[in-house]
Write an enzyme that holds these catalytic residues in place. Sequence first.
Site, mmCIF file in Angstrom:
data_model
loop_
_atom_site.group_PDB
_atom_site.id
_atom_site.type_symbol
_atom_site.label_atom_id
_atom_site.label_comp_id
_atom_site.label_asym_id
_atom_site.label_seq_id
_atom_site.Cartn_x
_atom_site.Cartn_y
_atom_site.Cartn_z
ATOM 1 N N ASP A 132 0.846 -1.188 0.000
ATOM 2 C CA ASP A 132 0.000 0.000 0.000
ATOM 3 C C ASP A 132 0.883 1.239 0.000
ATOM 4 O O ASP A 132 1.966 1.234 0.590
ATOM 5 C CB ASP A 132 -0.899 0.023 1.247
ATOM 6 C CG ASP A 132 -2.157 -0.810 1.090
ATOM 7 O OD1 ASP A 132 -2.610 -0.976 -0.052
ATOM 8 O OD2 ASP A 132 -2.683 -1.292 2.105
ATOM 9 N N ARG A 180 -1.370 -1.181 -8.536
ATOM 10 C CA ARG A 180 -2.747 -0.807 -8.190
ATOM 11 C C ARG A 180 -2.845 0.712 -8.289
ATOM 12 O O ARG A 180 -2.203 1.446 -7.535
ATOM 13 C CB ARG A 180 -3.099 -1.260 -6.776
ATOM 14 C CG ARG A 180 -4.490 -0.794 -6.318
ATOM 15 C CD ARG A 180 -4.656 -0.928 -4.811
ATOM 16 N NE ARG A 180 -4.590 -2.324 -4.401
ATOM 17 C CZ ARG A 180 -4.053 -2.725 -3.253
ATOM 18 N NH1 ARG A 180 -3.509 -1.855 -2.420
ATOM 19 N NH2 ARG A 180 -4.049 -4.008 -2.948
#
Length: 300
Positions: A132, A180
């Site tokens: 992340d 992502r």
Amino acid sequence: MVSSVLLAAARSRRIRDLVTSVPLTRGVVDRFVAGDDLDAAVGVVRGLRADGLEVTLDHLGEDTRDRERARATRNAYLEMVSALGEQGIAGGADASVKLSALGQALGGDLALDHAREICAAAGRAGMTVTLDMEDHTTVDSTLEILGKLRVDFPWAGVAIQAMLRRSEGDLRDLAGARVRLVKGAYAERASVAYQGRREVDRAYVRALRTLMRGDGYPMIGSHDPRIIEIAQALAAGRPPGSYEFQMLYGIRTAEQRRLAEARRMRVYVPYGADWYGYFMRRLAERPANLAFFLRSFVSR
């Protein structure tokens, strides 16, 4: 304005203590979080996979300043990988990891070493790992750690925030990687990030074009119907299975299932007791989320 206040509150320890001391109805937190413990998360994963949805799991926690807590987070991910393997649902699953929870701020190779252990366990179980991305001050460190991980685990991926002005350059450097693409969920100053919704949307589409033209693996992290439509148009001609859509647990669930009928659709499943920062960012993203939160107190 409301979003900015909520994003600032997400990093405030004083407000964290206040909000987490209020006996929130379980339904409010459960709207966005799969449960406080691993057993609850595994139950959610089994249900999602039965519906044809892929998953990425996030053991909630961030900004760790204590080595013991960092080790505990590493252990939580190792336990999660093991549990999914024992249940026969590890293959194809992904783990989303915040390096700040693994000791990124503590210096040295602590976060890297912890991430390596998680990647090794994930690889043995047939899973992948995605780092992340957090606020802009962590980007250089995160990308440096990603580069080292990819030497042994070339499938290790990363989230890139379209709102950051530097992201288009970062995407060019990440050619061939699993990425992502998200809009971004942190309060950033104008010198490092686009501010208006239209500016961020335009930056997202530019980044999406870069990803879709490349030979990496784009993961389109968006709930925006227009962005999803654009992504599908840009993906025309790409081989099946060479990209996927991702959405957060509890948001646009009907659309998640609709997309899963024809494309790879992955649900971001957060779990754990340290839900505050994640929860506040979800409230900031859409006024409807905040209204849902406030209504819970009126209806008690």
